[in-house]
Design a protein around this motif. Sequence first.
Motif, PDB file in Angstrom:
ATOM      1  N   SER F  53      17.998 -61.239  76.093  1.00  0.00           N
ATOM      2  CA  SER F  53      18.806 -60.837  77.507  1.00  0.00           C
ATOM      3  C   SER F  53      19.853 -59.813  77.242  1.00  0.00           C
ATOM      4  N   ALA F  54      20.403 -60.107  75.924  1.00  0.00           N
ATOM      5  CA  ALA F  54      21.636 -59.334  75.570  1.00  0.00           C
ATOM      6  C   ALA F  54      20.971 -57.837  75.341  1.00  0.00           C
ATOM      7  N   GLN F  55      19.787 -57.884  74.562  1.00  0.00           N
ATOM      8  CA  GLN F  55      19.193 -56.719  74.324  1.00  0.00           C
ATOM      9  C   GLN F  55      18.647 -55.836  75.374  1.00  0.00           C
ATOM     10  N   THR F  56      18.003 -56.733  76.652  1.00  0.00           N
ATOM     11  CA  THR F  56      17.931 -56.078  77.905  1.00  0.00           C
ATOM     12  C   THR F  56      18.920 -55.656  78.511  1.00  0.00           C
ATOM     13  N   ALA F  57      20.115 -56.206  78.643  1.00  0.00           N
ATOM     14  CA  ALA F  57      21.421 -55.579  79.106  1.00  0.00           C
ATOM     15  C   ALA F  57      21.842 -54.272  78.160  1.00  0.00           C
ATOM     16  N   PHE F  58      21.531 -54.465  77.134  1.00  0.00           N
ATOM     17  CA  PHE F  58      21.957 -53.236  76.286  1.00  0.00           C
ATOM     18  C   PHE F  58      21.308 -51.795  76.712  1.00  0.00           C
ATOM     19  N   SER F  59      19.917 -52.112  76.819  1.00  0.00           N
ATOM     20  CA  SER F  59      18.922 -51.062  77.247  1.00  0.00           C
ATOM     21  C   SER F  59      19.273 -50.470  78.379  1.00  0.00           C
ATOM     22  N   TYR F  60      19.410 -51.431  79.344  1.00  0.00           N
ATOM     23  CA  TYR F  60      19.744 -51.096  80.567  1.00  0.00           C
ATOM     24  C   TYR F  60      21.040 -50.301  80.749  1.00  0.00           C
ATOM     25  N   VAL F  61      22.065 -50.574  80.057  1.00  0.00           N
ATOM     26  CA  VAL F  61      23.319 -49.425  79.749  1.00  0.00           C
ATOM     27  C   VAL F  61      22.912 -48.284  79.248  1.00  0.00           C
ATOM     28  N   ARG F  62      22.284 -48.422  78.077  1.00  0.00           N
ATOM     29  CA  ARG F  62      21.944 -47.038  77.349  1.00  0.00           C
ATOM     30  C   ARG F  62      21.059 -46.195  78.336  1.00  0.00           C
ATOM     31  N   SER F  63      20.225 -46.783  79.081  1.00  0.00           N
ATOM     32  CA  SER F  63      19.176 -45.793  79.867  1.00  0.00           C
ATOM     33  C   SER F  63      19.974 -45.265  80.998  1.00  0.00           C
ATOM     34  N   LYS F  64      21.175 -45.638  81.501  1.00  0.00           N
ATOM     35  CA  LYS F  64      21.658 -45.317  82.820  1.00  0.00           C
ATOM     36  C   LYS F  64      22.946 -44.896  82.146  1.00  0.00           C
ATOM     37  N   ALA F  65      23.174 -44.702  80.783  1.00  0.00           N
ATOM     38  CA  ALA F  65      24.697 -43.996  80.288  1.00  0.00           C
ATOM     39  C   ALA F  65      25.274 -42.997  81.246  1.00  0.00           C
ATOM     40  N   THR F  66      24.540 -41.799  81.451  1.00  0.00           N
ATOM     41  CA  THR F  66      25.219 -41.116  82.240  1.00  0.00           C
ATOM     42  C   THR F  66      25.682 -41.208  83.541  1.00  0.00           C
ATOM     43  N   GLU F  67      24.726 -42.019  84.131  1.00  0.00           N
ATOM     44  CA  GLU F  67      25.002 -42.466  85.524  1.00  0.00           C
ATOM     45  C   GLU F  67      26.137 -43.479  85.551  1.00  0.00           C
ATOM     46  N   LEU F  68      26.451 -43.993  84.629  1.00  0.00           N
ATOM     47  CA  LEU F  68      27.494 -44.943  84.472  1.00  0.00           C
ATOM     48  C   LEU F  68      28.832 -44.426  83.844  1.00  0.00           C
ATOM     49  N   GLY F  69      28.821 -43.097  83.681  1.00  0.00           N
ATOM     50  CA  GLY F  69      29.991 -42.450  83.200  1.00  0.00           C
ATOM     51  C   GLY F  69      30.320 -42.494  81.607  1.00  0.00           C
ATOM     52  N   ILE F  70      29.117 -43.244  80.901  1.00  0.00           N
ATOM     53  CA  ILE F  70      29.327 -43.287  79.276  1.00  0.00           C
ATOM     54  C   ILE F  70      28.926 -42.191  78.845  1.00  0.00           C
ATOM     55  N   GLU F  71      29.393 -41.825  77.518  1.00  0.00           N
ATOM     56  CA  GLU F  71      29.117 -40.944  76.757  1.00  0.00           C
ATOM     57  C   GLU F  71      27.531 -41.031  76.336  1.00  0.00           C
ATOM     58  N   ALA F  72      26.494 -40.168  76.539  1.00  0.00           N
ATOM     59  CA  ALA F  72      25.162 -40.367  76.232  1.00  0.00           C
ATOM     60  C   ALA F  72      24.842 -40.879  74.931  1.00  0.00           C
ATOM     61  N   ASN F  73      25.543 -40.387  73.782  1.00  0.00           N
ATOM     62  CA  ASN F  73      25.236 -40.829  72.306  1.00  0.00           C
ATOM     63  C   ASN F  73      26.326 -41.584  71.851  1.00  0.00           C
ATOM     64  N   PHE F  74      27.053 -42.334  72.569  1.00  0.00           N
ATOM     65  CA  PHE F  74      27.884 -43.661  72.098  1.00  0.00           C
ATOM     66  C   PHE F  74      27.292 -44.183  70.843  1.00  0.00           C
ATOM     67  N   HIS F  75      25.842 -44.377  71.172  1.00  0.00           N
ATOM     68  CA  HIS F  75      25.248 -45.487  70.065  1.00  0.00           C
ATOM     69  C   HIS F  75      25.179 -44.561  68.613  1.00  0.00           C
ATOM     70  N   GLU F  76      25.507 -43.374  68.619  1.00  0.00           N
ATOM     71  CA  GLU F  76      25.474 -42.711  67.131  1.00  0.00           C
ATOM     72  C   GLU F  76      26.764 -42.935  66.469  1.00  0.00           C
ATOM     73  N   HIS F  77      27.738 -43.307  67.228  1.00  0.00           N
ATOM     74  CA  HIS F  77      29.091 -43.552  66.493  1.00  0.00           C
ATOM     75  C   HIS F  77      29.655 -44.575  66.774  1.00  0.00           C
ATOM     76  N   HIS F  78      28.867 -45.678  67.604  1.00  0.00           N
ATOM     77  CA  HIS F  78      29.598 -46.999  67.387  1.00  0.00           C
ATOM     78  C   HIS F  78      28.475 -48.121  67.244  1.00  0.00           C
ATOM     79  N   ASP F  79      29.027 -49.211  66.590  1.00  0.00           N
ATOM     80  CA  ASP F  79      28.261 -50.686  66.634  1.00  0.00           C
ATOM     81  C   ASP F  79      28.945 -51.146  67.815  1.00  0.00           C
ATOM     82  N   ILE F  80      28.027 -52.309  68.085  1.00  0.00           N
ATOM     83  CA  ILE F  80      28.572 -52.718  69.408  1.00  0.00           C
ATOM     84  C   ILE F  80      28.217 -54.306  69.129  1.00  0.00           C
ATOM     85  N   HIS F  81      29.251 -55.122  69.249  1.00  0.00           N
ATOM     86  CA  HIS F  81      29.164 -56.426  68.982  1.00  0.00           C
ATOM     87  C   HIS F  81      29.347 -57.427  70.259  1.00  0.00           C
ATOM     88  N   ILE F  82      28.516 -58.129  70.457  1.00  0.00           N
ATOM     89  CA  ILE F  82      28.655 -59.178  71.705  1.00  0.00           C
ATOM     90  C   ILE F  82      28.797 -60.597  71.221  1.00  0.00           C
TER      91      ILE F  82
END
Lengths: 192, 192, 192, 192, 192, 192
Positions: F53-82
């Motif tokens: 479920s966390a992975q699904t939420a994460f992919s949702y956010v990644r695939s909508k990044a631009t729409e959500l006002g998130i830098e499209a390539n954030f995953h190249e510069h960050h690790d995400i911990h939930i």
Amino acid sequence: RYGQADTEDQVGVANGLAYTTVGGDTLQIEVSLSPGKGKLILTGKLGDVMKESAQTAFSYVRSKATELGIEANFHEHHDIHIHVPEGAVPKDGPSAGITMAVALISALTGRPVRRDVGMTGEITLRGRVLPIGGVKEKSLGAHRAGLKTIILPKDNEKDIDDVPKSIREGLTFLTVSTMDEVLDIAIGGSNK
Amino acid sequence: RYGQADTEDQVGVANGLAYTTVGGDTLQIEVSLSPGKGKLILTGKLGDVMKESAQTAFSYVRSKATELGIEANFHEHHDIHIHVPEGAVPKDGPSAGITMAVALISALTGRPVRRDVGMTGEITLRGRVLPIGGVKEKSLGAHRAGLKTIILPKDNEKDIDDVPKSIREGLTFLTVSTMDEVLDIAIGGSNK
Amino acid sequence: RYGQADTEDQVGVANGLAYTTVGGDTLQIEVSLSPGKGKLILTGKLGDVMKESAQTAFSYVRSKATELGIEANFHEHHDIHIHVPEGAVPKDGPSAGITMAVALISALTGRPVRRDVGMTGEITLRGRVLPIGGVKEKSLGAHRAGLKTIILPKDNEKDIDDVPKSIREGLTFLTVSTMDEVLDIAIGGSNK
Amino acid sequence: RYGQADTEDQVGVANGLAYTTVGGDTLQIEVSLSPGKGKLILTGKLGDVMKESAQTAFSYVRSKATELGIEANFHEHHDIHIHVPEGAVPKDGPSAGITMAVALISALTGRPVRRDVGMTGEITLRGRVLPIGGVKEKSLGAHRAGLKTIILPKDNEKDIDDVPKSIREGLTFLTVSTMDEVLDIAIGGSNK
Amino acid sequence: RYGQADTEDQVGVANGLAYTTVGGDTLQIEVSLSPGKGKLILTGKLGDVMKESAQTAFSYVRSKATELGIEANFHEHHDIHIHVPEGAVPKDGPSAGITMAVALISALTGRPVRRDVGMTGEITLRGRVLPIGGVKEKSLGAHRAGLKTIILPKDNEKDIDDVPKSIREGLTFLTVSTMDEVLDIAIGGSNK
Amino acid sequence: RYGQADTEDQVGVANGLAYTTVGGDTLQIEVSLSPGKGKLILTGKLGDVMKESAQTAFSYVRSKATELGIEANFHEHHDIHIHVPEGAVPKDGPSAGITMAVALISALTGRPVRRDVGMTGEITLRGRVLPIGGVKEKSLGAHRAGLKTIILPKDNEKDIDDVPKSIREGLTFLTVSTMDEVLDIAIGGSNK
Ligand SMILES: [Ca+2]
Ligand SMILES: [Ca+2]
Ligand SMILES: [Ca+2]
Ligand SMILES: [Ca+2]
Ligand SMILES: [Ca+2]
Ligand SMILES: [Ca+2]
Ligand SMILES: [Ca+2]
Ligand SMILES: [Ca+2]
Ligand SMILES: [Ca+2]
Ligand SMILES: [Ca+2]
Ligand SMILES: [Ca+2]
Ligand SMILES: [Ca+2]
């Protein structure tokens, strides 16, 4: 003698408090850095919950690096090893979380940890400190090892009066809700 | 004959002491370097505790590289293999920790290990030496294999008088609390 | 017919000797190189001890590459596959160690292995050869397969007189303590 | 209808022969290439022995790439997927080895496989073909599926007379000891 | 209401048909793309056969990319996630293969999938469509969810007359042997 | 006191609702970012369904990044911990999906989450919100923790009247079908 308080403040080592079937004990958390690429190595026969707790402490430190005076990209140049002697004794649970965070921050900043302080508490990703079990037994173990100050989660305040009076009088109990408070106590001259 | 002391001091090999259900035995720790990228390979049917002990010894060496006269970036150019013959015999426990550290340091510095020395002790990440079990049986095994000097953890001093007198007289027991002391004994001309 | 000695010396293949519940047998160790990045692939339903033995043989070869006339960086350009037919038959134990080392060295140097030689022995990381079991049964299997020369560990010398006289007379037994000796026998013109 | 011989020779597909508790059957091995980095993907509920057999076939093809007319570095630019329908049916054993090699070579050279040929045999890393079981049942399955030619390992020659005469007369049996012979039969215009 | 046909044709979503112990049901296959490096992520409590089926569908799409109007190197710039709600319900089997391929192709081409079409069939690596089970129950589930057209494998043609007449009359059954035919039906204006 | 509503809106934290054998409870989802390479770290003794479920939420956010006002390539510069405290308590199920998505989006945009809002619902890859269980118990837990507003899936609307009237009157129930609606409620000034 292993298990007794060190005779000098050290960098990359912090005193945790454990609670086993045969009573309370201290356990030292050791952290070392090596040239590397950001791998987190965990040893000491740690159970899954304790490993996740180490990972949570590590992410806390990474996400607060600048604030803590740590070079933001340290993970690109170093591997981090967290070891908990004694290697044949199984260990688990989240209560060493704040101790692992303190040992990590000490290793990464070069600031020594107060050798007479023992600490126990679950850490969250934001640096909150959650309650743990075994306050009475852990206090006995800390006293036996020659520690003087015990850091406990605020939500464990109610458990201090269960510690036998004779022991309680030889120890200073400090309760905390955040890692900021832990660092103010455990690491001299913390700037966080 | 395998299991007997070598006839020359060698590089990358150190004598450990084991304690099995059928008595004490020696075991040789072999370390080899190959061009590579810092992988640590562990073989010899080692249990989880012994693997973690190897990893702890490896991190100790990496974090003290400069101090030990080892090129700080050796891990970028080499894979490290630690093997414990005999490959079909299961082995476990933390007591080969200092032996693995000695064999690693010998391989990385090119300095030979004294072939008449056997050693046993848990290593911590900071290079402290913690007590182990089976001192009596291990001493008998060391004597049988023709070793002359035994390195033991300081906390095992009390166990030496359990070794039969006839054996004790043929062996020199040296007790230590730190890896620095181990290296002074086991590796000739150590500069650490 | 599979299981019989080859009719020509070949590169990358060596004859091992196996010992199963139904008697002795030969097994061929095959090694192939492909353009790649140093991956070691092991197939043939090998047990953990046999896999570790392959890894030990591989590290031995890598650490002695220059001495053996092998390009030091071969692992950067090649994947190495070690396969032991027959793929559905489980195999385990350390006794194919020297055979795997010979097949590897043959593949990497291009020098053929003597097709009439069978060999059995545990290898250590330094190239020492340790004793194995089933000398009698393995000799019978080797004889049946048409081999002429058997390489055995020095510590198995005492087991040769258990081989029935009729078989013993059709075979030459050579005992060894090091891989250097193995290579002198098995690989023509070895310069190790 | 799935399970019947194709109506045209195809690239990247070869007919294997299977032997299940309910009799013989054919199974098609499909291979596809995609832009990638040399990953080998195996699907179709394959057991460990069959997966190792696929890996062995793959290494055989990689190590003989030039000889087979395949670009030596294809693995740097392609992922290779081997799939065996029907995906819910468990499959195991080494006997599809030569079929997987044929399908791989067809996919990598673009040369079609003869659609009327079925084949069964274990492959070794050097391209030798080892005997398999179930010749009688597999022949019945091949006949039922409309195949005309069966490739068998040389060591299975003795099993052909167990195939009922009526079936045997509708099939051509060709026995082989090497992959070279397999390719001469199965792939038109092979230059191996 | 979840489980009912969507009210608009959508991109990256296709209707599969499932067959559980409590009868037939629809399940939606969702596909999303994110900037990435070609990782295939599979979620929704999928069993091994279903995961392999997804991988097979993915390789089919990758190997036919150009033909399908998809940029050949999409995998170098994107991670692909296939999710099957409802996340707590275990799902397995190969019968969602063609549905996963359709959802993938829709996501990668931006062409919407017809929202009134349900489909079921095993996919092979070459795009052949193999028969599945539960045609009767799946048809009932599709009808209940408001779907109008059902795509079935050609080899399941014989099972259509088992569907109750009242249901059969509300549905159009189309049978197929290849993914090309599936795409002509499910994706508007497909150029496959 | 841990488990009570925060006293300030925070970034990277959202209130979920859990349903255990001893009744309803709140659980806080914490998200932290560190310099890194796009790794997703999940801790808190999470079961497989919750991890997916966390992975699904994460992919949702990644695939909508631009729409959500998130830098499209954030995953190249960050690790995400939930992380989900309390680390020793096992947690599972898909119902924290929308909470994890909210905490992720808050951490990535820097916009705080309303501290008086609790939420529960399965998320799909497209951002649809699916029904969950335990509405009554979760509402009691939310009330006890001092929350004011509860976000529920539209398909759970029918369950609200099972919540005792006294509790229901102290809470505002808002039902949703999509993540867009969740964000409009939970994150101030969302531009989704
Ligand atoms: Ca202790
Ligand atoms: Ca109290
Ligand atoms: Ca021994
Ligand atoms: Ca004593
Ligand atoms: Ca055999
Ligand atoms: Ca004898
Ligand atoms: Ca079939
Ligand atoms: Ca016969
Ligand atoms: Ca459903
Ligand atoms: Ca019918
Ligand atoms: Ca709680
Ligand atoms: Ca109701």
